[in-house]
Write a protein that holds these residues in place. Structure first.
Motif, PDB file in Angstrom:
ATOM      1  N   LYS A   1       0.844  -1.191   0.000  1.00 51.45           N
ATOM      2  CA  LYS A   1       0.000   0.000   0.000  1.00 51.45           C
ATOM      3  C   LYS A   1       0.882   1.244   0.000  1.00 51.45           C
ATOM      4  O   LYS A   1       1.821   1.347   0.775  1.00 51.45           O
ATOM      5  N   HIS A   2       0.536   2.180  -0.862  1.00 51.37           N
ATOM      6  CA  HIS A   2       1.222   3.466  -0.882  1.00 51.37           C
ATOM      7  C   HIS A   2       0.182   4.532  -1.210  1.00 51.37           C
ATOM      8  O   HIS A   2      -0.755   4.303  -1.982  1.00 51.37           O
ATOM      9  N   ASN A   3       0.344   5.703  -0.620  1.00 50.43           N
ATOM     10  CA  ASN A   3      -0.619   6.785  -0.824  1.00 50.43           C
ATOM     11  C   ASN A   3      -0.339   7.513  -2.133  1.00 50.43           C
ATOM     12  O   ASN A   3       0.517   8.399  -2.186  1.00 50.43           O
ATOM     13  N   PHE A   4      -1.063   7.120  -3.157  1.00 47.10           N
ATOM     14  CA  PHE A   4      -0.977   7.800  -4.438  1.00 47.10           C
ATOM     15  C   PHE A   4      -2.085   8.851  -4.527  1.00 47.10           C
ATOM     16  O   PHE A   4      -3.046   8.814  -3.765  1.00 47.10           O
ATOM     17  N   PRO A   5      -1.970   9.790  -5.465  1.00 46.98           N
ATOM     18  CA  PRO A   5      -2.949  10.881  -5.552  1.00 46.98           C
ATOM     19  C   PRO A   5      -4.369  10.373  -5.814  1.00 46.98           C
ATOM     20  O   PRO A   5      -4.583   9.370  -6.492  1.00 46.98           O
ATOM     21  N   ILE A   6      -5.314  11.102  -5.261  1.00 47.86           N
ATOM     22  CA  ILE A   6      -6.739  10.912  -5.527  1.00 47.86           C
ATOM     23  C   ILE A   6      -7.294  12.265  -5.951  1.00 47.86           C
ATOM     24  O   ILE A   6      -7.040  13.273  -5.283  1.00 47.86           O
ATOM     25  N   VAL A   7      -8.009  12.300  -7.038  1.00 48.42           N
ATOM     26  CA  VAL A   7      -8.625  13.541  -7.511  1.00 48.42           C
ATOM     27  C   VAL A   7     -10.132  13.349  -7.497  1.00 48.42           C
ATOM     28  O   VAL A   7     -10.665  12.446  -8.142  1.00 48.42           O
ATOM     29  N   LYS A   8     -10.811  14.196  -6.732  1.00 43.91           N
ATOM     30  CA  LYS A   8     -12.272  14.112  -6.599  1.00 43.91           C
ATOM     31  C   LYS A   8     -12.905  15.283  -7.328  1.00 43.91           C
ATOM     32  O   LYS A   8     -12.646  16.440  -7.019  1.00 43.91           O
TER      33      LYS A   8
ATOM     34  N   TRP B   1     -11.208   9.857  -8.870  1.00 42.75           N
ATOM     35  CA  TRP B   1     -10.188   9.162  -9.647  1.00 42.75           C
ATOM     36  C   TRP B   1      -9.040   8.747  -8.727  1.00 42.75           C
ATOM     37  O   TRP B   1      -8.556   9.546  -7.921  1.00 42.75           O
ATOM     38  N   SER B   2      -8.612   7.500  -8.846  1.00 44.89           N
ATOM     39  CA  SER B   2      -7.476   6.995  -8.074  1.00 44.89           C
ATOM     40  C   SER B   2      -6.613   6.140  -8.993  1.00 44.89           C
ATOM     41  O   SER B   2      -6.994   5.862 -10.142  1.00 44.89           O
ATOM     42  N   VAL B   3      -5.453   5.729  -8.494  1.00 45.90           N
ATOM     43  CA  VAL B   3      -4.529   4.965  -9.335  1.00 45.90           C
ATOM     44  C   VAL B   3      -3.979   3.764  -8.581  1.00 45.90           C
ATOM     45  O   VAL B   3      -3.941   3.737  -7.353  1.00 45.90           O
ATOM     46  N   LYS B   4      -3.548   2.775  -9.357  1.00 41.74           N
ATOM     47  CA  LYS B   4      -2.707   1.676  -8.899  1.00 41.74           C
ATOM     48  C   LYS B   4      -1.556   1.571  -9.891  1.00 41.74           C
ATOM     49  O   LYS B   4      -1.732   1.870 -11.081  1.00 41.74           O
ATOM     50  N   VAL B   5      -0.406   1.156  -9.405  1.00 39.74           N
ATOM     51  CA  VAL B   5       0.813   1.189 -10.225  1.00 39.74           C
ATOM     52  C   VAL B   5       1.428  -0.198 -10.314  1.00 39.74           C
ATOM     53  O   VAL B   5       1.612  -0.873  -9.295  1.00 39.74           O
ATOM     54  N   ASP B   6       1.752  -0.604 -11.527  1.00 41.31           N
ATOM     55  CA  ASP B   6       2.435  -1.864 -11.809  1.00 41.31           C
ATOM     56  C   ASP B   6       3.854  -1.520 -12.278  1.00 41.31           C
ATOM     57  O   ASP B   6       4.028  -0.849 -13.299  1.00 41.31           O
ATOM     58  N   VAL B   7       4.863  -1.941 -11.516  1.00 40.35           N
ATOM     59  CA  VAL B   7       6.250  -1.608 -11.855  1.00 40.35           C
ATOM     60  C   VAL B   7       6.736  -2.510 -12.984  1.00 40.35           C
ATOM     61  O   VAL B   7       6.614  -3.735 -12.916  1.00 40.35           O
ATOM     62  N   ILE B   8       7.295  -1.901 -14.006  1.00 39.27           N
ATOM     63  CA  ILE B   8       7.872  -2.658 -15.118  1.00 39.27           C
ATOM     64  C   ILE B   8       9.400  -2.585 -15.060  1.00 39.27           C
ATOM     65  O   ILE B   8      10.089  -3.590 -14.968  1.00 39.27           O
ATOM     66  N   ASP B   9       9.930  -1.385 -15.138  1.00 45.72           N
ATOM     67  CA  ASP B   9      11.393  -1.189 -15.130  1.00 45.72           C
ATOM     68  C   ASP B   9      11.666   0.183 -14.530  1.00 45.72           C
ATOM     69  O   ASP B   9      11.667   1.187 -15.236  1.00 45.72           O
ATOM     70  N   ALA B  10      11.870   0.225 -13.217  1.00 51.81           N
ATOM     71  CA  ALA B  10      12.078   1.488 -12.521  1.00 51.81           C
ATOM     72  C   ALA B  10      13.240   1.329 -11.549  1.00 51.81           C
ATOM     73  O   ALA B  10      13.043   1.056 -10.360  1.00 51.81           O
TER      74      ALA B  10
END
Length: 554
Positions: free
Chosen positions: A220-227, A234-243
């Motif tokens: 869990k990480h606090n990513f931005p939420i736009v209401k 709107w919220s996000v989830k992130v899938d790491v590929i190459d970082a």
């Protein structure tokens, strides 16, 4: 006093004696760490087998990766023999294998440079015993077998399934291929940028759900939420590929390490959310959010020119649903009522001018009124709207009025004018037949509310009763208060008496009160088919139950 002038940090040899406490030693940790090692080794699949015995569970994790080039590095805490490319991309810490610390473990591996097998007893993990390096004649890759405490039915399989669910490689458990899922499934939109897959979700957010998938390890990480204003969240989830810069706190890997990378990712997520909103048919971002979105994207459109239709706030409403949003019409205006007295008075004036729609003013000053949305202040289209407030009321008496009559709780003028003004001091006067004004003692007491009603009003006692209730009745929610229905019934009785008194006189008010009290408390006792006849005075009373006359209404 010491003469040493320079020092360097180092790891004390005694630290290895505490190695069994670095990890929690759970199956979740073990599977996650060993799966990550297999992925870094270039494996194309991972196979897990389990043999359940009475006193233990024998678990084996095998992969077809590049194998382990240096068994000494494997057993050196904080050291690894990963290729330079892997070290640059992921910064492996050389700790994952120690998630097995304290468990009887056998490691068998073949790489391009060597093949070996290690049998590590429980006490050997802390450096208290030698570990023999034995030859091994197996296929390329690595197999790690370890003894674990007996597991309840299904628990082991559930742990493997959880570790495999978002892992990028196929995983089998006792030859059965486990189901994998897209971490961003059901996203409204998925955008791949800067080594991440960012899923933007519409109206789906929970603080209890993992938001980052680090190659199969979710956290869990606090990513931005736009209401948006009374619209989509709107919220996000992130899938790491190459970082390469995004790394996890060691050894537990349960949170993102605080360097510059998380801040850049948060900014990227916010930019991605606004990119998705920009492509929507319309949005209702607050003016503040719109300014921020405009910094991310040129020519970002303004919020849709829509507002909720105005309707009166009632005294009994501790919460109400936001009215339906509608496109602004020509001549649109905002009405900002200050309380239920104001709202009910204004609502009656609108209904009197236009019987069809509550929010619309008819007549020569035709307008459609909308609710104010303070979050829209700053948009040019919103600021250009007239925002009216009630500044007073005017009563006209054809035969004059005394100062005493003007201060009474009931007035019967010949005409009532509601006076409005907007932010540009433009005036709007509404003719009406009813006004109710707040007084210090008026809340929740219909007898104290100041009511003005024209002499020619078309309102009847029932209509006036409803207006009084809407403006004044505010039920108590104290623990020792009566139920809502009981409070409402009592208040309606008092409001009806007041309404009948204003419109029909004191005798009518007394009869209305008796009639309601009788209906509430006595009428249900009269048997079906009978008529109660009652005569009552301070000196005598007479009651009788008669049969209903044929053809008469009971």
């Amino acid at each position: 006093m010491t003469n040493i002038t320079t020092l360097r940090t180092r790891v004390s040899p005694e630290a290895i004696s505490k190695v069994t406490r670095i990890f929690n030693g759970t199956l979740d940790d073990i599977f996650n760490e060993l799966f990550q090692n297999a992925r870094r080794a270039g494996a194309t699949r991972v196979d897990v087998t389990a043999e359940h015995m009475a006193d233990a569970c024998l678990i084996t994790i095998s992969d077809d990766g590049a194998g382990i080039a240096d068994p000494e590095a494997l057993l050196s805490l904080g050291q690894s023999d990963w290729p330079e490319e892997c070290r640059t991309r992921e910064d492996p810490a050389g700790m994952g294998f120690f998630s097995l610390a304290g468990l009887d473990t056998v490691v068998s591996s073949r790489s391009a440079s060597c093949a070996f097998s290690l049998a590590i007893a429980g006490d050997a993990w802390t450096g208290e015993a030698d570990i023999d390096v034995l030859p091994w004649d197996g296929a390329p890759g690595t197999a790690i077998a370890f003894r674990f405490e007996p597991q309840p039915d299904g628990k082991l399989e559930r742990c493997v399934e959880a570790a495999a669910r978002f892992f990028p490689l196929p995983v089998t458990y006792n030859t059965k291929e486990l189901t994998r899922a897209d971490f961003l499934a059901d996203a409204h939109n998925v955008i791949e940028r800067d080594g991440f897959r960012i899923g933007v979700f519409r109206d789906r957010h929970s603080p209890h759900v993992a938001t980052l998938n680090f190659h199969g390890v979710t956290l869990k990480h606090n990513f931005p939420i736009v209401k948006e204003v009374h619209h989509t969240q709107w919220s996000v989830k992130v899938d790491v590929i190459d970082a390469p810069d995004l790394v996890l706190v060691l050894p537990a890997r349960k949170e993102i390490y605080r360097n510059a990378a998380p801040d850049r990712l948060v900014a990227l997520c916010r930019d991605t959310i606004y990119a998705v909103i920009r492509d929507e048919p319309f949005h209702r971002l607050s003016f503040e959010n719109w300014l921020e979105a405009s910094l991310h994207h040129d020519d970002f459109p303004q919020a849709a020119q829509q507002l909720p239709l105005w309707y009166p706030t009632l005294a009994r409403e501790s919460y109400r649903e936001v009215p339906q949003f509608a496109d602004l019409e020509q001549g649109a205006a905002i009405y900002d009522d200050t309380d239920s007295f104001d709202a009910v008075t204004f609502g009656r004036a609108l209904r009197r001018s236009n019987a069809d729609e509550l929010h619309r003013l008819g007549g020569i000053h035709r307008r459609a009124f909308y609710e104010p949305i303070t979050n829209f202040i700053g948009y040019p289209w919103y600021d250009a709207l007239s925002a009216f407030v009630r500044i007073g009321e005017r009563f006209t008496f054809h035969d004059g009025i005394s100062a005493d009559e003007a201060s009474t709780v009931t007035m019967r003028p010949d005409a009532i004018t509601i006076e409005l003004a907007d932010q540009y001091d433009r005036r709007l006067d509404l003719e009406t037949d009813f006004a109710i004004m707040e007084d210090a003692d008026s809340w929740n007491d219909p007898d104290c509310a100041r009511i003005a009603l024209t002499r020619t009003t078309s309102l009847g006692p029932d209509d006036l009763t409803d207006l009084i209730i809407d403006a004044v009745f505010s039920p108590s929610d104290d623990s020792d208060a009566d139920s809502y229905d009981t409070q409402e019934t009592r208040f309606r009785h008092d409001a009806a008496v007041r309404a009948h008194s204003i419109l029909e006189g004191e005798d009518a008010a007394i009869l209305a009160g008796i009639r309601m009290a009788f209906a509430d408390r006595v009428a249900w006792r009269i048997p079906h088919g009978r008529t109660l006849r009652l005569s009552w005075s301070s000196t005598a009373s007479d009651l009788s139950l008669d049969l209903v006359q044929e053809g008469s209404a009971q």
